[in-house]
Design an enzyme around this catalytic site. Sequence first.
Site, PDB file in Angstrom:
ATOM      1  N   HIS A 206      48.856 -94.470  85.128  1.00 37.31           N
ATOM      2  CA  HIS A 206      47.583 -93.886  85.560  1.00 37.31           C
ATOM      3  C   HIS A 206      47.395 -92.427  85.160  1.00 37.31           C
ATOM      4  O   HIS A 206      46.351 -91.854  85.418  1.00 37.31           O
ATOM      5  CB  HIS A 206      47.436 -93.999  87.075  1.00 37.31           C
ATOM      6  CG  HIS A 206      48.319 -93.031  87.818  1.00 37.31           C
ATOM      7  ND1 HIS A 206      49.658 -93.230  87.966  1.00 37.31           N
ATOM      8  CD2 HIS A 206      48.051 -91.847  88.399  1.00 37.31           C
ATOM      9  CE1 HIS A 206      50.192 -92.214  88.628  1.00 37.31           C
ATOM     10  NE2 HIS A 206      49.246 -91.352  88.905  1.00 37.31           N
TER      11      HIS A 206
HETATM   12  C1  UD1 Z   1      45.555 -88.904  91.953  1.00 39.59           C
HETATM   13  C2  UD1 Z   1      46.408 -87.640  91.823  1.00 39.59           C
HETATM   14  C3  UD1 Z   1      47.683 -87.963  91.071  1.00 39.59           C
HETATM   15  C4  UD1 Z   1      48.417 -89.127  91.695  1.00 39.59           C
HETATM   16  C5  UD1 Z   1      47.457 -90.311  91.800  1.00 39.59           C
HETATM   17  C6  UD1 Z   1      48.115 -91.503  92.441  1.00 39.59           C
HETATM   18  C7  UD1 Z   1      45.233 -85.478  91.621  1.00 39.59           C
HETATM   19  C8  UD1 Z   1      44.828 -84.412  90.676  1.00 39.59           C
HETATM   20  N1  UD1 Z   1      45.704 -86.618  91.053  1.00 39.59           N
HETATM   21  O1  UD1 Z   1      45.183 -89.305  90.639  1.00 39.59           O
HETATM   22  O2  UD1 Z   1      48.527 -86.813  91.099  1.00 39.59           O
HETATM   23  O3  UD1 Z   1      49.527 -89.445  90.908  1.00 39.59           O
HETATM   24  O4  UD1 Z   1      46.326 -89.911  92.572  1.00 39.59           O
HETATM   25  O5  UD1 Z   1      47.259 -92.595  92.479  1.00 39.59           O
HETATM   26  O6  UD1 Z   1      45.117 -85.304  92.811  1.00 39.59           O
HETATM   27  N2  UD1 Z   1      39.387 -94.384  92.305  1.00 39.59           N
HETATM   28  C9  UD1 Z   1      38.964 -95.533  92.913  1.00 39.59           C
HETATM   29  N3  UD1 Z   1      39.350 -95.768  94.200  1.00 39.59           N
HETATM   30  C10 UD1 Z   1      40.115 -94.914  94.910  1.00 39.59           C
HETATM   31  C11 UD1 Z   1      40.523 -93.730  94.299  1.00 39.59           C
HETATM   32  C12 UD1 Z   1      40.165 -93.480  92.989  1.00 39.59           C
HETATM   33  O7  UD1 Z   1      38.280 -96.350  92.325  1.00 39.59           O
HETATM   34  O8  UD1 Z   1      40.420 -95.196  96.089  1.00 39.59           O
HETATM   35  C13 UD1 Z   1      39.031 -94.147  90.896  1.00 39.59           C
HETATM   36  C14 UD1 Z   1      37.787 -93.301  90.734  1.00 39.59           C
HETATM   37  O9  UD1 Z   1      37.098 -93.761  89.646  1.00 39.59           O
HETATM   38  C15 UD1 Z   1      38.341 -91.926  90.405  1.00 39.59           C
HETATM   39  C16 UD1 Z   1      39.618 -92.264  89.654  1.00 39.59           C
HETATM   40  O10 UD1 Z   1      40.091 -93.482  90.240  1.00 39.59           O
HETATM   41  O11 UD1 Z   1      37.444 -91.173  89.690  1.00 39.59           O
HETATM   42  C17 UD1 Z   1      40.663 -91.216  89.755  1.00 39.59           C
HETATM   43  O12 UD1 Z   1      40.909 -90.872  91.124  1.00 39.59           O
HETATM   44  P1  UD1 Z   1      41.433 -89.383  91.487  1.00 39.59           P
HETATM   45  O13 UD1 Z   1      41.761 -89.302  92.939  1.00 39.59           O
HETATM   46  O14 UD1 Z   1      40.530 -88.358  90.906  1.00 39.59           O
HETATM   47  O15 UD1 Z   1      42.765 -89.258  90.649  1.00 39.59           O
HETATM   48  P2  UD1 Z   1      43.948 -90.279  90.405  1.00 39.59           P
HETATM   49  O16 UD1 Z   1      43.952 -90.661  88.977  1.00 39.59           O
HETATM   50  O17 UD1 Z   1      43.954 -91.370  91.418  1.00 39.59           O
END
Ligand code: UD1
Length: 364
Positions: A206
């Site tokens: 991821h």
């Molecule tokens: C975040 C953390 C990362 C961690 C990861 C674990 C930061 C900068 N990054 O990354 O360090 O390793 O979590 O999972 O804090 N989304 C969903 N559902 C959710 C959450 C996210 O669909 O419940 C999708 C959304 O499209 C979102 C994307 O995933 O834009 C990324 O989510 P985000 O929380 O920005 O970062 P992660 O890649 O999950």
Amino acid sequence: MLKVICVCGARPNFMKIAPLMEAFNASPKIEPLLVHTGQHYDERMSKLFFVDLGIPEPDMNLEVGSGSHAVQTSEIMKRFEPVVVEHKPDWVIVVGDVNSTIACALVATKLGVKVAHVEAGLRSFDRDMPEEINRLLTDSISDLLLVSEASGMENLKKEGVAAEKVKFVGNVMIDTLTKNRAKASESKILDEMGLTPKQYGVITLHRPSNVDDKENLSSILDAFDEIGRDMKLVFPMHPRTRKNIENMGLASRVESMSQLLRPEPLGYLDFLKLTSESALVLTDSGGIQEETTILKVPCLTLRKNTERPATITHGTNRLVDPNKDSILKAYREQMQRKMEDCGTPELWDGAAAKRICAVFEELA
Ligand code: UD1
């Protein structure tokens, strides 16, 4: 009575906060409040972990959701500030390296509330990683730095952090693993997916550097395709990865890989069972490098660096440049290695949260 606000927000925070909440709730000297920022919000990225790990319902959910780094971080800050003003805690405790970690640490310190950082001192020395920025900034404003592995102590010393602020307490993530291993062994996930122990691999992927660039992601998928000739590969896809695969037009390529099983993101217990029984893990996660070290399952980390070097010096982990040829070479070598020879990093013993609780009891 010491009033502490514990913060969690994203998936890897939940297994760190679980043993802390348990220890604090059992302490007569500590009154904990749990705040969920809502950085992760899908049932399978959040709620399932509260159920699996028996984490109490958060006292507050800030429901910030997704967004760019600036939007997400600032939204967490805006919503967390009134919570701290209202509850006037003695300490705010943040864990890990996600946006919720730095956002809440910054709010607390500017309100004159002391900040403790659990998992302090880890450094990948790669400032292209958003998590590295979060680690550096959080540590620099924390009053108490609670360290999970020896490299963290060295890093903080080199950075000139006053020794009295730093405590080597061990790894709370391993507390959760130790506590839940027996329960996880009862999971039926292998039967449900038609898997035989030690005859399949597990993938998690991821990191933006691996999944936000089509060329990088394609090269990694090519390696999975090759490894899939030897064994089934289970790839519970992170929502970021799933969306990118669709948007980059790679969905049909992935669907054509018949050995690649792609369940929805799994809960803690099913995932622990899956990794425990696997022949190999391929990942870019931080926590999974630590878990496979304790499980003695070979791990290939598809990154150029790790902030968790103890998983390499003591554990089963190996770094691999995330491209097809490097992955395949490392895969062949890693499958020959004897994992029984690997050791356990210092204080990864299941009692880190108890040690942290004792630190706060001293302060009460
Ligand atoms: C975040 C953390 C990362 C961690 C990861 C674990 C930061 C900068 N990054 O990354 O360090 O390793 O979590 O999972 O804090 N989304 C969903 N559902 C959710 C959450 C996210 O669909 O419940 C999708 C959304 O499209 C979102 C994307 O995933 O834009 C990324 O989510 P985000 O929380 O920005 O970062 P992660 O890649 O999950």
